[in-house]
Design a protein around this motif. Structure first.
Motif, mmCIF file in Angstrom:
data_model
loop_
_atom_site.group_PDB
_atom_site.id
_atom_site.type_symbol
_atom_site.label_atom_id
_atom_site.label_comp_id
_atom_site.label_asym_id
_atom_site.label_seq_id
_atom_site.Cartn_x
_atom_site.Cartn_y
_atom_site.Cartn_z
ATOM 1 N N LEU A 34 -21.968 1.082 14.061
ATOM 2 C CA LEU A 34 -23.153 1.103 13.213
ATOM 3 C C LEU A 34 -23.788 2.484 13.171
ATOM 4 C CD1 LEU A 34 -24.816 -2.283 14.224
ATOM 5 C CD2 LEU A 34 -23.081 -1.816 12.479
ATOM 6 N N ASP A 35 -24.316 2.813 12.015
ATOM 7 C CA ASP A 35 -25.017 4.080 11.806
ATOM 8 C C ASP A 35 -26.382 4.003 12.479
ATOM 9 O OD1 ASP A 35 -26.340 6.304 10.911
ATOM 10 O OD2 ASP A 35 -26.292 5.769 8.783
ATOM 11 N N PRO A 36 -26.635 4.746 13.540
ATOM 12 C CA PRO A 36 -27.894 4.607 14.274
ATOM 13 C C PRO A 36 -29.109 5.103 13.501
ATOM 14 C CG PRO A 36 -26.636 6.463 15.121
ATOM 15 C CD PRO A 36 -25.740 5.753 14.140
ATOM 16 N N SER A 37 -28.890 5.837 12.418
ATOM 17 C CA SER A 37 -30.012 6.388 11.665
ATOM 18 C C SER A 37 -30.388 5.542 10.446
ATOM 19 C CB SER A 37 -29.681 7.807 11.192
ATOM 20 O OG SER A 37 -28.577 7.791 10.292
ATOM 21 N N GLY A 38 -29.652 4.429 10.219
ATOM 22 C CA GLY A 38 -29.899 3.639 9.019
ATOM 23 C C GLY A 38 -30.326 2.219 9.322
ATOM 24 N N ARG A 39 -30.168 1.377 8.322
ATOM 25 C CA ARG A 39 -30.377 -0.064 8.466
ATOM 26 C C ARG A 39 -29.062 -0.753 8.118
ATOM 27 N NH1 ARG A 39 -35.038 1.197 4.787
ATOM 28 N NH2 ARG A 39 -36.737 1.798 6.174
ATOM 29 N N VAL A 40 -28.896 -1.978 8.623
ATOM 30 C CA VAL A 40 -27.659 -2.694 8.357
ATOM 31 C C VAL A 40 -27.981 -4.050 7.750
ATOM 32 C CG1 VAL A 40 -27.534 -3.622 10.714
ATOM 33 C CG2 VAL A 40 -25.470 -3.490 9.322
ATOM 34 N N ALA A 41 -27.312 -4.382 6.646
ATOM 35 C CA ALA A 41 -27.426 -5.706 6.047
ATOM 36 C C ALA A 41 -26.393 -6.628 6.674
ATOM 37 C CB ALA A 41 -27.213 -5.626 4.533
ATOM 38 N N VAL A 42 -26.774 -7.892 6.849
ATOM 39 C CA VAL A 42 -25.852 -8.893 7.387
ATOM 40 C C VAL A 42 -25.749 -10.020 6.376
ATOM 41 C CG1 VAL A 42 -25.441 -10.586 9.200
ATOM 42 C CG2 VAL A 42 -26.328 -8.332 9.798
ATOM 43 N N TRP A 43 -24.526 -10.286 5.935
ATOM 44 C CA TRP A 43 -24.277 -11.387 5.005
ATOM 45 C C TRP A 43 -24.326 -12.678 5.823
ATOM 46 C CZ3 TRP A 43 -24.994 -11.817 0.195
ATOM 47 C CH2 TRP A 43 -24.346 -12.761 -0.594
ATOM 48 N N ALA A 44 -25.486 -13.349 5.762
ATOM 49 C CA ALA A 44 -25.839 -14.353 6.767
ATOM 50 C C ALA A 44 -25.315 -15.747 6.440
ATOM 51 C CB ALA A 44 -27.349 -14.378 6.969
ATOM 52 N N THR A 45 -23.998 -15.883 6.454
ATOM 53 C CA THR A 45 -23.380 -17.198 6.345
ATOM 54 C C THR A 45 -23.568 -17.939 7.674
ATOM 55 O OG1 THR A 45 -21.284 -16.219 7.034
ATOM 56 C CG2 THR A 45 -21.671 -16.445 4.656
ATOM 57 N N PRO A 46 -23.491 -19.274 7.676
ATOM 58 C CA PRO A 46 -23.668 -20.025 8.935
ATOM 59 C C PRO A 46 -22.411 -19.977 9.795
ATOM 60 C CG PRO A 46 -23.288 -21.544 7.119
ATOM 61 C CD PRO A 46 -23.353 -20.165 6.510
ATOM 62 N N THR A 47 -22.107 -18.783 10.309
ATOM 63 C CA THR A 47 -20.868 -18.556 11.052
ATOM 64 C C THR A 47 -21.131 -17.790 12.340
ATOM 65 O OG1 THR A 47 -20.466 -16.463 9.887
ATOM 66 C CG2 THR A 47 -19.507 -18.460 8.918
ATOM 67 N N LEU A 48 -20.142 -17.826 13.201
ATOM 68 C CA LEU A 48 -20.203 -17.077 14.458
ATOM 69 C C LEU A 48 -20.359 -15.583 14.184
ATOM 70 C CD1 LEU A 48 -19.960 -17.400 17.550
ATOM 71 C CD2 LEU A 48 -17.482 -17.143 17.286
ATOM 72 N N GLU A 49 -19.696 -15.090 13.109
ATOM 73 C CA GLU A 49 -19.761 -13.663 12.800
ATOM 74 C C GLU A 49 -21.187 -13.205 12.490
ATOM 75 O OE1 GLU A 49 -15.548 -14.733 12.488
ATOM 76 O OE2 GLU A 49 -17.393 -15.656 11.771
ATOM 77 N N THR A 50 -21.964 -14.043 11.820
ATOM 78 C CA THR A 50 -23.344 -13.669 11.525
ATOM 79 C C THR A 50 -24.129 -13.466 12.809
ATOM 80 O OG1 THR A 50 -23.396 -14.766 9.369
ATOM 81 C CG2 THR A 50 -25.506 -14.463 10.477
ATOM 82 N N ALA A 51 -24.023 -14.406 13.734
ATOM 83 C CA ALA A 51 -24.746 -14.288 14.999
ATOM 84 C C ALA A 51 -24.313 -13.043 15.765
ATOM 85 C CB ALA A 51 -24.538 -15.549 15.842
ATOM 86 N N VAL A 52 -23.012 -12.797 15.814
ATOM 87 C CA VAL A 52 -22.512 -11.617 16.528
ATOM 88 C C VAL A 52 -22.995 -10.343 15.840
ATOM 89 C CG1 VAL A 52 -20.440 -10.323 17.161
ATOM 90 C CG2 VAL A 52 -20.503 -12.808 17.464
ATOM 91 N N GLY A 53 -22.981 -10.325 14.506
ATOM 92 C CA GLY A 53 -23.425 -9.146 13.767
ATOM 93 C C GLY A 53 -24.889 -8.833 13.990
ATOM 94 N N VAL A 54 -25.735 -9.859 13.996
ATOM 95 C CA VAL A 54 -27.160 -9.642 14.238
ATOM 96 C C VAL A 54 -27.380 -9.111 15.647
ATOM 97 C CG1 VAL A 54 -29.400 -10.787 14.483
ATOM 98 C CG2 VAL A 54 -27.941 -11.321 12.524
ATOM 99 N N VAL A 55 -26.721 -9.706 16.621
ATOM 100 C CA VAL A 55 -26.856 -9.234 18.004
ATOM 101 C C VAL A 55 -26.375 -7.788 18.120
ATOM 102 C CG1 VAL A 55 -26.060 -9.564 20.378
ATOM 103 C CG2 VAL A 55 -26.734 -11.535 19.002
ATOM 104 N N ALA A 56 -25.305 -7.451 17.408
ATOM 105 C CA ALA A 56 -24.797 -6.078 17.437
ATOM 106 C C ALA A 56 -25.857 -5.102 16.938
ATOM 107 C CB ALA A 56 -23.530 -5.966 16.596
#
Length: 483
Positions: free
Chosen positions: A40-62
């Motif tokens: 992840l780019d530490p100087s920006g913001r990150v969008a998460v395509w928030a489907t009801p999946t394990l990947e969404t939870a992992v992405g948000v935690v990341a």
């Protein structure tokens, strides 16, 4: 505040997340989210395509581990809304599950695929970034935009920790709890409470993917201790209980049933109590404030209220002149204002809107409520749509809706006010009749309300619909009712 998720730093094999048959322990989650965080780019913001999946939870935690503000995106957003959010928040990257097809213009952003697999040697390379500053932005959650384009609500790490710790106290939430829910993951209820809550406690989330009574029964009967839902979900559970003994037994065995995002009608409280012996806990919060009040797990049940203020939350009612209402008689209606560490930081890029939202440090919620002598808060509606001024009286739409829902011929009800030359505003009821019952006549419903509440609160007009317009969380969209 020290660590937002202490359990991620312990290399524990305790289950953290389960979506269907896919599960990650705390160590596996730390490895997967930690690996994604390095991309992840530490100087920006990150969008998460928030489907009801394990990947969404992992992405948000990341994103939270990396200290990069996360913008969760509703996968059902239309193109105009999506374009507005992306232009407003300007994320530099988007996180999504591998193979997910993203719509334009999201597909034009640099993409990071969220991996949930971990290294074969679980001891190799395990480590997490330094903890970000407690005051830094964690999430930017967009409001529903009922009065204009959605605004980005900036939530700091400190605010998230504060509200989750207050709920630990109110709900006796521990690392032994296993939370079950099927809520979407792009808003406060499903994401902050439903995903980050269990992770902060060191407990377990079991996400249903898609809500169903059978899914609830299966998870609660196999170790689930808590259930989060919205009124439409509890309505389906109440309907299913009479013919589903497994569901009834599972609900009866849960430690805590929590409803939020909209008021749970009194008749549903009673149906669920009679079927399961359980009292459903209600709480009150919003995107800008996170959680403000709750009925306590170890306290008195008071259906129809959202409980008492949470620790460190100051709450007051004010009248139309902005003066504090000191009479807590359970009848005097005022606007709810709150202050405390759970509040949002700002509306992204909107200093004017941020300043307008506050009254000397108190956030103006726009919600109307009463407070009784024991401090229990009862919401009666929104200031803009649910406070009806009729014949010199201030009437809350919510209490009339609850009264109408107790009529056997009514399945759904919404109440609004409309201009009236004599009364100022007249009470209008929007009714979805119950299947298999004679459609109740307007005069019958008016008399029903007058007998239960007061004559001046009776509907002066009744309109019938096949269904009420609702959003993803089950809230009635009164502005979308036919003109």
């Amino acid at each position: 505040m020290s660590l937002l998720f202490p359990a991620l730093h312990k290399a524990s094999s305790h289950p953290a997340l389960r979506f269907g048959d896919r599960q990650l322990s705390y160590q596996e989650l730390a490895e997967a989210a930690g690996a994604t965080a390095t991309s992840l780019d530490p100087s920006g913001r990150v969008a998460v395509w928030a489907t009801p999946t394990l990947e969404t939870a992992v992405g948000v935690v990341a994103g939270l581990l990396a200290g990069v503000p996360v913008v969760p995106l509703n996968p059902k957003s239309g193109q105009r809304e999506l374009e507005h959010i992306l232009t407003d928040s300007a994320p530099s990257q988007v996180l999504a599950a591998p193979g997910t097809e993203l719509p334009e213009p999201l597909a034009a952003l640099p993409r990071v695929d969220v991996r949930t697999d971990t290294a074969e040697d679980e001891s190799a390379g395990w480590g997490l970034p330094p903890e970000p500053n407690a005051g830094s932005a964690a999430l930017i959650v967009y409001t529903s935009g009922t009065t204009g384009p959605p605004k980005g609500v900036v939530l700091a790490r400190r605010a998230i920790a504060s509200t989750l710790d207050a709920l630990e106290d109110a709900w006796r939430w521990t690392d032994r709890d296993v939370l079950v829910h099927g809520l979407p993951l792009f808003h406060v209820h499903g994401l902050v409470l439903g995903v980050l809550g269990p992770l902060r406690r060191g407990g377990t989330l079991r996400h249903l993917g898609r809500f169903s009574p059978d899914g609830v029964a299966a998870e609660l009967s196999s170790g689930g201790t808590m259930l989060f839902g919205v009124p439409t979900m509890y309505h389906r559970l109440a309907e299913a209980c009479p013919g589903n003994p497994e569901l009834t037994e599972a609900l009866a065995g849960a430690r805590l049933l929590v409803s939020g995002s909209a008021a749970l009608p009194l008749y549903l409280h009673e149906q669920l109590r009679q079927a399961t012996g359980q009292h459903v806990i209600e709480r009150y919060g919003m995107t800008e404030t996170l959680m403000n009040t709750s009925v306590r797990a170890d306290g008195q049940s008071r259906p129809g209220t959202v409980g008492v203020p949470l620790p460190e939350v100051d709450l007051r009612l004010v009248d139309e002149a902005g003066e504090r209402i000191t009479e807590h008689d359970g009848e005097t209606v005022g606007e709810v204002q709150v202050r405390g560490p759970q509040l949002f930081t700002e509306y992204l890029g909107r200093p004017d809107a941020t300043a307008e939202a506050f009254d000397g440090g108190w956030f103006r919620t726009g919600d109307m409520a009463t407070i009784d002598q024991d401090g229990f808060v009862r919401l009666v509606g929104r200031k803009t749509t649910d406070l009806i001024k009729s014949g010199g009286y201030k009437i809350g739409a919510g209490e009339i809706e609850n009264a109408l829902l107790e009529h056997p011929g009514v399945t759904e009800a919404a109440v609004t006010g409309e201009p009236d030359p004599e009364l100022g505003e007249r009470v209008v009821a929007w009714i979805v009749p119950a299947d298999g019952e004679p459609r109740p006549e307007p005069a019958e419903l008016a008399d029903w309300v007058a007998l239960q509440l007061a004559p001046h609160k009776r509907p002066r007009e009744v309109r019938y619909l096949s269904e009420l317009p609702r959003n993803d969380m089950g809230k009635v969209l009164k502005r979308s009712l036919p003109g």
